[in-house]
Write a protein that holds these residues in place. Structure first.
Motif, PDB file in Angstrom:
ATOM      1  N   ASP A 115       0.850  -1.136   0.009  1.00 48.25           N
ATOM      2  CA  ASP A 115      -0.140   0.024   0.002  1.00 48.25           C
ATOM      3  C   ASP A 115       0.800   1.451   0.134  1.00 48.25           C
ATOM      4  OD1 ASP A 115      -2.175  -1.465   0.171  1.00 48.25           O
ATOM      5  OD2 ASP A 115      -2.621  -1.283   2.215  1.00 48.25           O
ATOM      6  N   TYR A 116       1.956   1.338   0.807  1.00 48.61           N
ATOM      7  CA  TYR A 116       2.954   2.337   0.864  1.00 48.61           C
ATOM      8  C   TYR A 116       3.412   2.775  -0.475  1.00 48.61           C
ATOM      9  CZ  TYR A 116       7.172   4.756   2.082  1.00 48.61           C
ATOM     10  OH  TYR A 116       8.254   5.758   2.165  1.00 48.61           O
ATOM     11  N   GLU A 117       4.030   1.663  -1.124  1.00 51.15           N
ATOM     12  CA  GLU A 117       4.580   1.926  -2.334  1.00 51.15           C
ATOM     13  C   GLU A 117       3.452   2.007  -3.460  1.00 51.15           C
ATOM     14  OE1 GLU A 117       7.654   1.885  -2.643  1.00 51.15           O
ATOM     15  OE2 GLU A 117       8.459   0.937  -0.949  1.00 51.15           O
ATOM     16  N   SER A 118       2.363   1.623  -3.457  1.00 56.44           N
ATOM     17  CA  SER A 118       1.463   2.029  -4.269  1.00 56.44           C
ATOM     18  C   SER A 118       1.006   3.385  -4.091  1.00 56.44           C
ATOM     19  CB  SER A 118       0.211   1.196  -4.117  1.00 56.44           C
ATOM     20  OG  SER A 118      -1.093   1.434  -5.171  1.00 56.44           O
ATOM     21  N   ASP A 119       0.886   3.926  -2.969  1.00 50.15           N
ATOM     22  CA  ASP A 119       0.647   5.448  -2.565  1.00 50.15           C
ATOM     23  C   ASP A 119       1.658   6.387  -3.230  1.00 50.15           C
ATOM     24  OD1 ASP A 119      -1.859   4.741  -1.438  1.00 50.15           O
ATOM     25  OD2 ASP A 119      -0.840   4.881   0.577  1.00 50.15           O
ATOM     26  N   LYS A 120       2.870   6.036  -3.334  1.00 53.53           N
ATOM     27  CA  LYS A 120       3.881   6.617  -3.708  1.00 53.53           C
ATOM     28  C   LYS A 120       4.060   6.410  -5.267  1.00 53.53           C
ATOM     29  CE  LYS A 120       7.963   6.989  -1.727  1.00 53.53           C
ATOM     30  NZ  LYS A 120       9.201   6.626  -1.279  1.00 53.53           N
ATOM     31  N   GLY A 121       3.250   5.738  -5.909  1.00 56.91           N
ATOM     32  CA  GLY A 121       3.301   5.579  -7.415  1.00 56.91           C
ATOM     33  C   GLY A 121       4.164   4.556  -7.730  1.00 56.91           C
ATOM     34  N   ASN A 122       4.957   3.767  -6.909  1.00 60.18           N
ATOM     35  CA  ASN A 122       5.969   2.670  -7.389  1.00 60.18           C
ATOM     36  C   ASN A 122       5.180   1.383  -7.755  1.00 60.18           C
ATOM     37  OD1 ASN A 122       7.635   4.523  -6.846  1.00 60.18           O
ATOM     38  ND2 ASN A 122       8.232   3.845  -4.459  1.00 60.18           N
ATOM     39  N   GLU A 123       4.645   1.402  -8.832  1.00 58.44           N
ATOM     40  CA  GLU A 123       3.772   0.213  -9.219  1.00 58.44           C
ATOM     41  C   GLU A 123       4.839  -0.892  -9.746  1.00 58.44           C
ATOM     42  OE1 GLU A 123       0.707  -0.360  -8.736  1.00 58.44           O
ATOM     43  OE2 GLU A 123       0.363   1.460  -7.832  1.00 58.44           O
ATOM     44  N   THR A 124       6.129  -0.296 -10.056  1.00 56.69           N
ATOM     45  CA  THR A 124       6.927  -1.412 -10.915  1.00 56.69           C
ATOM     46  C   THR A 124       7.307  -2.330  -9.777  1.00 56.69           C
ATOM     47  OG1 THR A 124       8.557   0.216 -10.602  1.00 56.69           O
ATOM     48  CG2 THR A 124       7.777   0.129 -12.613  1.00 56.69           C
ATOM     49  N   ILE A 125       7.259  -2.139  -8.400  1.00 57.23           N
ATOM     50  CA  ILE A 125       7.893  -2.997  -7.608  1.00 57.23           C
ATOM     51  C   ILE A 125       6.964  -4.124  -7.065  1.00 57.23           C
ATOM     52  CG2 ILE A 125      10.075  -1.922  -7.152  1.00 57.23           C
ATOM     53  CD1 ILE A 125       8.788  -0.762  -4.500  1.00 57.23           C
ATOM     54  N   GLN A 126       5.502  -3.800  -7.556  1.00 55.21           N
ATOM     55  CA  GLN A 126       4.439  -4.593  -6.659  1.00 55.21           C
ATOM     56  C   GLN A 126       4.675  -5.891  -6.909  1.00 55.21           C
ATOM     57  OE1 GLN A 126       1.926  -3.389  -4.805  1.00 55.21           O
ATOM     58  NE2 GLN A 126       2.911  -1.314  -4.706  1.00 55.21           N
ATOM     59  N   ARG A 127       5.066  -6.316  -8.197  1.00 52.99           N
ATOM     60  CA  ARG A 127       5.498  -7.605  -8.698  1.00 52.99           C
ATOM     61  C   ARG A 127       6.349  -8.385  -7.551  1.00 52.99           C
ATOM     62  NH1 ARG A 127       6.590  -9.076 -14.766  1.00 52.99           N
ATOM     63  NH2 ARG A 127       4.555  -8.118 -14.917  1.00 52.99           N
ATOM     64  N   SER A 128       7.271  -7.743  -7.288  1.00 51.42           N
ATOM     65  CA  SER A 128       8.301  -8.297  -6.601  1.00 51.42           C
ATOM     66  C   SER A 128       7.769  -8.444  -5.025  1.00 51.42           C
ATOM     67  CB  SER A 128       9.844  -7.524  -6.163  1.00 51.42           C
ATOM     68  OG  SER A 128      10.592  -7.974  -5.250  1.00 51.42           O
ATOM     69  N   LEU A 129       6.950  -7.514  -4.555  1.00 48.28           N
ATOM     70  CA  LEU A 129       6.339  -7.518  -3.144  1.00 48.28           C
ATOM     71  C   LEU A 129       5.463  -8.929  -3.059  1.00 48.28           C
ATOM     72  CD1 LEU A 129       5.996  -3.914  -2.424  1.00 48.28           C
ATOM     73  CD2 LEU A 129       7.511  -5.537  -1.093  1.00 48.28           C
ATOM     74  N   LYS A 130       4.710  -9.130  -4.289  1.00 50.78           N
ATOM     75  CA  LYS A 130       3.720 -10.166  -4.106  1.00 50.78           C
ATOM     76  C   LYS A 130       4.339 -11.472  -4.379  1.00 50.78           C
ATOM     77  CE  LYS A 130       0.015  -7.504  -6.831  1.00 50.78           C
ATOM     78  NZ  LYS A 130      -0.751  -7.390  -8.058  1.00 50.78           N
ATOM     79  N   SER A 131       5.351 -11.572  -5.076  1.00 52.90           N
ATOM     80  CA  SER A 131       6.267 -12.753  -5.080  1.00 52.90           C
ATOM     81  C   SER A 131       6.782 -13.029  -3.726  1.00 52.90           C
ATOM     82  CB  SER A 131       7.322 -12.719  -6.038  1.00 52.90           C
ATOM     83  OG  SER A 131       8.108 -13.769  -6.029  1.00 52.90           O
ATOM     84  N   SER A 132       7.305 -12.055  -2.927  1.00 50.87           N
ATOM     85  CA  SER A 132       7.875 -12.148  -1.479  1.00 50.87           C
ATOM     86  C   SER A 132       6.599 -12.666  -0.689  1.00 50.87           C
ATOM     87  CB  SER A 132       8.666 -11.088  -1.160  1.00 50.87           C
ATOM     88  OG  SER A 132       9.576 -10.782  -1.960  1.00 50.87           O
ATOM     89  N   ARG A 133       5.664 -11.981  -0.762  1.00 50.72           N
ATOM     90  CA  ARG A 133       4.362 -12.393   0.021  1.00 50.72           C
ATOM     91  C   ARG A 133       3.800 -13.911  -0.065  1.00 50.72           C
ATOM     92  NH1 ARG A 133      -0.885 -12.786   1.143  1.00 50.72           N
ATOM     93  NH2 ARG A 133      -1.959 -11.559   2.555  1.00 50.72           N
TER      94      ARG A 133
END
Length: 289
Positions: A115-133
């Motif tokens: 959520d923090y990264e999304s609010d900052k507009g950092n959508e490119t690292i969402q895939r990495s976070l989803k994988s780690s989760r």
């Protein structure tokens, strides 16, 4: 004072001393009267000598250790140090409910980070976070490792600087290492493999393991001296990618309590810790050698 009175007074003082009581009031009572006779002075001197003897005897009694065992009955000394628990034994001691609660904590912290990264507009690292989760919550392996090594998942939302948070790519390295430690299987991440194996070869050789060495373990494109190269297990990423890869792996190892930086922030020098997780990792690396 008559001789008979002085004699009775001396006897009275002697009785007081033998009973172990304070003689000062008795002496004061005598000295407050007229000038003492020779008999009275003799009685006082005798009383003082006996008092000193009594006090010396009492002092010797006080110095005796009440817990001291009688001669010939001394307790047997324990020379063996308590056996250190292995990480596997520590994990076995974790209740399943505790591991499930830790699993939920990990998921919640990564969700907050997303959520923090999304609010900052950092959508490119969402895939990495989803994988780690997914790696840390599809089963209880990472949760058991976290619980056994006392890792707080809230670290994923704390950065080294006030404007930054935990390295996103280090979260994925933590997931790989934690699952490996809990399962007993070697890490899947190639950078983790190269860096961890190099850590132990450098310790055995007595060489310091710095961030520059970690970078060289990530990339065989980085030039190092033959004396250093012979202790390295190296991966093949580009030299430009090595700093990011090395930094994230070393941060993951610090998070799990496997290494500590005994140098500085700019000149990191890493030492392996004397912990169950460090010993477990060494065993995995030795088997993979």
């Amino acid at each position: 004072m008559s001789k008979r009175t002085a004699k009775n007074t001396a006897a009275q003082i002697e009785n007081v001393v033998l009973e172990g009581e304070i003689i000062a009031p008795v002496v004061e009572q005598i000295t407050e009267t007229n000038e003492p006779t020779e008999a009275e002075l003799d009685a006082i001197e005798t009383a003082e000598v006996q008092s000193e003897a009594y006090q010396a005897q009492a002092s010797e009694i006080d110095e005796v250790n009440p817990d001291q065992a009688p001669a010939g009955d001394e307790p047997e000394l324990l020379t063996d140090e308590p056996e250190q628990k292995t990480l596997a034994q520590m994990i076995e001691g974790i209740e399943r409910d505790h591991a499930v609660a830790m699993q939920h904590h990990i998921a919640a912290e990564i969700d907050d980070r997303m959520d923090y990264e999304s609010d900052k507009g950092n959508e490119t690292i969402q895939r990495s976070l989803k994988s780690s989760r997914a790696k840390m919550t599809t089963d209880l392996l990472a949760a058991y490792a976290f619980a056994a090594t006392s890792v707080d998942p809230s670290v994923f939302n704390v950065g080294r600087a006030s404007t930054n948070r935990y390295n996103v790519y280090a979260i994925d390295k933590v997931a790989d290492l934690a699952r490996s430690l809990a399962s007993g299987h070697f890490m899947k991440n190639a950078i983790n493999r190269a860096v961890c194996r190099s850590l132990f070869t450098f310790r055995h050789s007595g060489e310091r393991f710095t961030m520059e060495i970690a970078k060289a373990a990530c990339s065989d494109k980085i030039r190092v001296s033959p004396a250093i190269s012979r202790h390295l297990i190296r991966h093949t990423v580009s030299a430009s990618t090595a700093p990011t890869q090395a930094s994230s792996t070393m941060q993951a190892l610090e998070t799990l309590g496997i290494v500590k930086n005994v140098g500085t922030a700019r000149g990191a020098v890493y030492e392996l810790t004397d912990t169950a997780q460090a010993r477990a990792l060494e065993e995995l690396c030795t088997k993979a050698a």
